[in-house]
Design an enzyme around this catalytic site. Structure first.
Site, PDB file in Angstrom:
ATOM      1  N   CYS A 269      24.387  44.282 116.443  1.00  0.00           N
ATOM      2  CA  CYS A 269      23.881  43.622 115.242  1.00  0.00           C
ATOM      3  C   CYS A 269      22.775  42.655 115.625  1.00  0.00           C
ATOM      4  O   CYS A 269      22.462  42.466 116.802  1.00  0.00           O
ATOM      5  CB  CYS A 269      24.987  42.872 114.513  1.00  0.00           C
ATOM      6  SG  CYS A 269      25.640  41.475 115.460  1.00  0.00           S
TER       7      CYS A 269
ATOM      8  N   CYS B 154      23.639  39.942 118.112  1.00  0.00           N
ATOM      9  CA  CYS B 154      23.595  40.355 119.519  1.00  0.00           C
ATOM     10  C   CYS B 154      22.174  40.203 120.059  1.00  0.00           C
ATOM     11  O   CYS B 154      21.953  39.680 121.154  1.00  0.00           O
ATOM     12  CB  CYS B 154      24.030  41.811 119.668  1.00  0.00           C
ATOM     13  SG  CYS B 154      25.720  42.146 119.173  1.00  0.00           S
TER      14      CYS B 154
ATOM     15  N   ASP C  71     -19.344  44.770 108.479  1.00  0.00           N
ATOM     16  CA  ASP C  71     -20.610  44.848 109.193  1.00  0.00           C
ATOM     17  C   ASP C  71     -21.311  46.133 108.729  1.00  0.00           C
ATOM     18  O   ASP C  71     -20.658  47.133 108.445  1.00  0.00           O
ATOM     19  CB  ASP C  71     -20.348  44.903 110.701  1.00  0.00           C
ATOM     20  CG  ASP C  71     -21.633  44.982 111.488  1.00  0.00           C
ATOM     21  OD1 ASP C  71     -22.471  44.091 111.348  1.00  0.00           O
ATOM     22  OD2 ASP C  71     -21.798  45.976 112.222  1.00  0.00           O
TER      23      ASP C  71
END
Length: 757
Positions: free
Chosen positions: A17, A20, A442
């Site tokens: 999970c 952890c 640009d």
């Protein structure tokens, strides 16, 4: 990250999970010499920046192991594809073991459940010895605990030893409490009967909860493997063999691992290009869709680059190897996507903070639930009610969905972006793209093609266009000037026959001249013809001025001392630029043009593509300043460029997007790289970002909502009003369903397709 630091990636085993992942991250961060550690629960990887002078990979692995988790070893000198294949093999084995554990738990739970329900039929109970039935249920439940649920208890114990709590802690405490209560009721029933309590057992609760949680993990693991499908397809594109030309001309098929720099490789129609290189002989059309997302094949000839894993379509060619292994374009893409999938989006910080304190908070809530029910419930039922609600709170609160909400969506979207030629450097760039409301473009190489092209060929009255173009091309073939190359490309496209030219001379700052078919030919600016004594009549001059008014470069052509033609040359707008800009504007994004050209040229290009605001005559060193100017207006700016002089502006922008046809410096400064030189990639990146962030927000909303509503219901909040209690078995099913639903929602991103202009 300091220049002397290194980065290590570890494959973590045993995480169940988000808690952890948070605990492993803390353990690594506390290790001396570690500057930064990020642990991704969804990918099961830890990325660590560390100082080699203070620590090493072995110490980092030891920190993970000491935290109670494992590290999957990576074989040295293996490719990304080989590492992925090994990890997939190990995950497949883990998946098979998990399914076996689930089947044992489910099979025994199917038996335990109806036997536990016999108490609902008094006539049946009168014929059965209750104590012996309880011993039978105990015997059936023990394999579920000791085999199917063993890892929950092992993980919880490891967490306890390291003063940490995770999802397994909740499962172990919840099912363990139900089992120990049932064990006591089985072994010493007199303890309960002497106090006026029935010695009830909850073996069905213990077995069914473990079976349901394992079912959720099986579904979760299967869904998680699908989140990396795009990455696996990328790795699977690599050619397995190459046809290498050996000394003497012999062609030999060798494994791709044996290909070396400067080898000559033969590619026939229908074959994959083995690795990156430059064509030395032959020509063909190559399908580069796996790199750029562009479906149309690209024409290739001698001197053009080719890339590994692209598909040769029509002709045969030979190319010289320039890159192998981890240096190839495909390997770099895979590495970039891996890094992005392992990164953490800013939106995830809230979930991480919640996960870090969630499990201890839930344990406290569960204990309070037990105490309240034990003190407030009727004496004859207070212990069973307190226990059932205690277990339900622990089981329903597992924070899996919270930990999976963000990383699974990031995994799917970054892989999907790579499929469409959009390489996302990290999760932060993906989230920033979502916030963009202004795109600064640009001009050269971004809106335009970035190279001059002939737009007008104007022979004077009485001149044959084909013959004149033949004379002009003969001169320009001798020149290396970019404008000359544009003229030659124009002539070649019209299949003009080549004729020889003699006495070629380049006239610096003016043009060029040569003798063709015995006549002097001059091509250049007006000054060249004036100095050569060529008379320009009013009609000729008027046509030249008309081209100049369109912001085009004009080449004057004279043959045998007479002005005979004009050539208009310009950097042309890409075919897709206007449509992509319209799409960005329809998304509520303002598009701004920036160019070093004069205002007249800027205004014309802006008008062609539908842009209303532009910056003209911007020097390279001032581009970043224009980005700051827009940011000062409160705008979130995406800068799109392709050159070295764009790098400062790309870095200054909230998010930089570099055209893949541009320079390495520009791509290094950008958060997103577009593999195809096409503004449609900007649209794709922003659309993907918006859809991903929407998905993450949906995931987090449902994960928080689930726990916010689920915990009070499990604690018995509805019981005083409606007499409703949540069974721990239903809580386990709901917990498993929440994780699967989050994964399924993230997997919807696999259907993402860019809008068509």
């Amino acid at each position: 990250m300091e220049p002397s630091s290194k980065t290590e990636t570890l494959d973590i085993a045993g995480m169940t999970c988000a808690s952890c992942a948070s605990f492993v991250e803390k353990s690594l961060t506390r290790t001396p010499g570690v500057q930064r550690a990020v642990v991704n629960f969804a990918t099961e990887k830890a990325t660590i920046d560390y100082l080699p002078a203070q620590t090493n990979p072995a110490t980092l692995k030891a920190a993970v192991v000491n935290a109670g988790y494992g590290v999957t070893e990576r074989a040295p000198d293996t490719s990304a594809a080989e590492r992925s294949a090994e990890i997939d093999r190990q995950k497949a084995l883990a998946y098979l073991k998990l399914k076996r554990r689930f089947r044992v738990a489910a099979g025994l739970a199917v038996i335990i459940m109806p036997l536990s329900m016999l108490m609902l039929w008094p006539a049946m109970m009168a014929r059965i010895n209750m104590q012996w039935l309880n011993y039978g249920l105990l015997a059936l439940t023990l394999p579920v605990l000791l085999y199917s649920g063993r890892e929950f208890y092992t993980s919880a114990w490891n967490g306890f030893r390291h003063r940490a709590a995770n999802m397994d802690t909740l499962i172990a405490v919840g099912t363990g409490a139900a089992f120990l209560y049932s064990l006591a009721a089985t072994v010493v029933p007199g303890f309960f009967t002497s106090r006026g309590l029935l010695p009830e057992v909850y073996y069905d609760t213990t077995a069914t909860i473990i079976a349901l949680i394992l079912l959720g993990k099986v579904l979760e693991l299967r869904a998680k493997t699908q989140t990396s499908a795009a990455m696996k397809s990328l790795m699977g594109l690599q050619a397995r063999t190459a046809r290498v030309v050996r000394p003497g001309g012999q062609e030999v098929d060798v494994p791709i691992e044996q290909v070396q720099l400067n080898d000559i490789i033969v590619v026939r129609p229908g074959e994959k290009v083995a690795t990156d290189g430059l064509i030395e002989e032959g020509h063909s059309a190559v399908d580069e869709a796996m790199l750029t997302g562009e479906s149309l094949p690209v024409e290739k000839k001698a001197g053009d680059p080719v890339f590994g894993a692209t598909l040769n379509k029509t002709g045969s060619f030979r190319f010289r190897v320039t890159k192998v292994g981890a240096d190839t374009m495909l390997a770099q893409i895979v590495k970039l996507v891996e890094d992005a999938q392992g990164s953490r989006a800013p939106i995830q910080r809230l979930a991480d903070k919640v996960s870090a304190i969630f499990v201890p908070t839930v344990v406290v809530i569960a204990i309070l639930t037990f105490v309240l029910w034990f003190n407030l419930a009727p004496v004859e039922s207070r212990l069973p009610l307190a226990l059932v609600n205690f277990v339900a709170v622990l089981i329903i609160a597992c924070p899996c969905a919270l930990g999976l909400a963000t990383p699974t969506a990031i995994m799917v979207s970054t892989g999907k972006g790579a499929e469409h030629g959009v390489l996302i450097r990290n999760a932060e760039a993906l989230e920033k793209a979502y916030q963009v409301n202004t795109v600064l473009l640009d001009k050269t190489g971004t809106i335009t093609r970035g190279e001059p092209a002939v737009t007008d060929f104007v022979p004077m009255a009485g001149q044959a266009a084909g013959l004149l173009l033949q004379l002009v091309a003969a001169v320009e073939r001798q020149s290396e000037h970019p404008l000359a190359e544009a003229v030659v490309r124009y002539a070649d496209a019209r299949q003009v026959a080549a004729v020889p030219a003699t006495d070629f001379r380049a006239l610096e700052g003016k043009g060029a001249g040569a003798t063709v078919n015995g006549e002097p030919v001059f091509i250049g600016n007006r000054r060249l013809l004036t100095e050569a004594g060529v008379t320009l009549n009013p009609d000729f001059t008027a046509q030249a001025e008309a081209l100049l008014a369109q912001a085009k470069t004009v080449l004057y052509v004279a043959v045998a001392g007479r002005a005979v033609g004009l050539i208009g040359v310009a950097d042309t707008v890409r075919d897709t630029s206007a449509a992509a800009i319209r799409r960005l504007q329809s998304m509520g994004i303002e598009v701004v043009l920036m160019t070093g050209d004069n205002p007249q040229t800027a205004a014309q290009v802006a008008q062609l593509v539908g842009i209303t605001r532009y910056f003209a005559e911007v020097l390279p060193q001032d581009k970043a300043g224009k980005v700051k100017e827009l940011q000062a207006e409160g705008r979130t700016v995406a800068m799109v460029g392709d050159g070295i002089n764009d790098a400062p502006a790309l870095a200054q922008a909230d998010i930089g997007l570099a055209m893949g046809g541009g320079t390495d410096v520009a791509m290094e400064a950008a958060g997103i790289t577009l593999m195809r030189s096409d503004l449609q990639g900007v649209v794709t990146a922003i659309e993907l970002s918006r859809q991903t962030i929407r998905t993450i927000r949906q995931n987090l909303f449902f994960a928080f909502l689930y726990n916010t509503l689920g915990i009070p219901v499990a604690a018995g909040l509805l019981y005083p009003f409606f007499g409703l209690l949540l069974s721990p078995m239903l809580a386990a099913g709901a917990m498993a369903l929440s994780s699967v639903s989050v994964l399924t929602n993230s997997l919807r991103l696999r259907s993402f397709t860019p809008s068509k202009n």
